[in-house]
Design an enzyme around this catalytic site. Structure first.
Site: not given
Length: 287
Positions: A132-133, A136, A206
């Protein structure tokens, strides 16, 4: 592209708010010029220092492979799969489980996790969080969020300084270009407006990062489970070191146990995120 345009508009609104504050407080053309200068300086500073600002805000310490072999190798494997440069790996000395990424671009990025998240998540869920990071980073959300946090922090700081000025030094005289009504409005409304704009920016990013992580790991359920576990843990182990201005960088709202803070969540609800991930799991399984 829609999210990118919306994010650009929201960042412009934050900068516009800084300029408006300066206009109402200082007055006239001088106020506008000062506001533009503050907005430009803040954006430029956060552009080049976004990674250092965020890491320092949470006391994150960079580690190498010998210091945290499992974590380091996990980040390296996922970065290679995502065709990203190897980011710096950092650990935050906090028992509260959380994680974030920062950096102005993939070449200047860092992934940080707390000690708490490494203790409570099994490997597949920790891998999903790191994915997930990295999403980003790939989407360049890290710069957007850091700039938003820095500008919002500047707005809140200005509001606090004006509040002190009103209490201890009185309001500025109109003949000197100040506007007492503008000062009062700034003190009351500016931090609130900055928070709302930050919330809007974060929420647009998100869902995209969740989807990117699910596709990278091919395991949407692992991230869904991790989010649920982190949400529950945040209620029992609040992130006392969390800086509200940088809250949008975190994977989960660190103030989940506080009813008032929930009114100003910078993230979509965990239920919404889990539902989207499980729907993506059904789509991936049908391919």
């Amino acid at each position: 592209m829609g999210n990118q345009l919306k994010t650009a508009a929201l960042l412009a609104a934050l900068s516009g708010l800084l300029i408006a504050i300066s206009y109402w407080v200082v007055g006239g053309t001088t106020g506008i010029i000062i506001g533009i200068a503050i907005a430009a300086a803040t954006n430029l500073f956060s552009w080049y220092q976004s990674d250092r600002i965020a890491l320092a805000a949470y006391g994150a310490q960079e580690v190498n492979e010998s210091q945290a072999p499992q974590l380091y190798r996990m980040v390296r494997k996922l970065a290679e799969q995502a065709n990203l440069p190897m980011p710096r790996v950092c650990i935050v000395p906090s028992a509260s489980p959380n994680a974030f990424a920062t950096g102005r671009d993939p070449e200047h990025a860092a992934v940080a996790v707390t000690e708490g998240i490494m203790q409570i998540l099994p490997p597949d869920e920790l891998e999903a969080v790191i994915a997930h990071e990295l999403s980003h980073i790939a989407n360049r959300d890290t710069l957007t969020q850091a700039v938003a946090a820095t500008v919002a922090g500047a707005i809140s700081f200005l509001g606090q300084m004006l509040s002190y000025s009103m209490w201890f030094g009185g309001s500025r005289d109109n003949e000197r270009g100040g506007n007492p009504i503008g000062v009062l409005a700034t003190v009351i409304l500016a931090p609130f407006a900055a928070t709302v704009l930050q919330m809007a920016i974060s929420r647009t990013r998100e869902f995209s990062a969740d989807a990117g992580a699910a596709k990278l790991t091919r395991n949407p359920r692992a991230l869904a489970s991790a989010l649920q576990r982190l949400e529950a843990a945040a209620k029992g182990i609040p992130f006392h070191g969390a800086n509200p201005a940088f809250e949008p960088l975190l994977i989960i709202n660190p103030f989940s146990g506080e009813a008032i803070a929930n009114l100003f969540r910078t993230h979509p609800s965990t239920e919404q995120r889990v539902a989207a991930l499980l729907e993506l799991e059904r789509e991936l399984s049908s391919l």
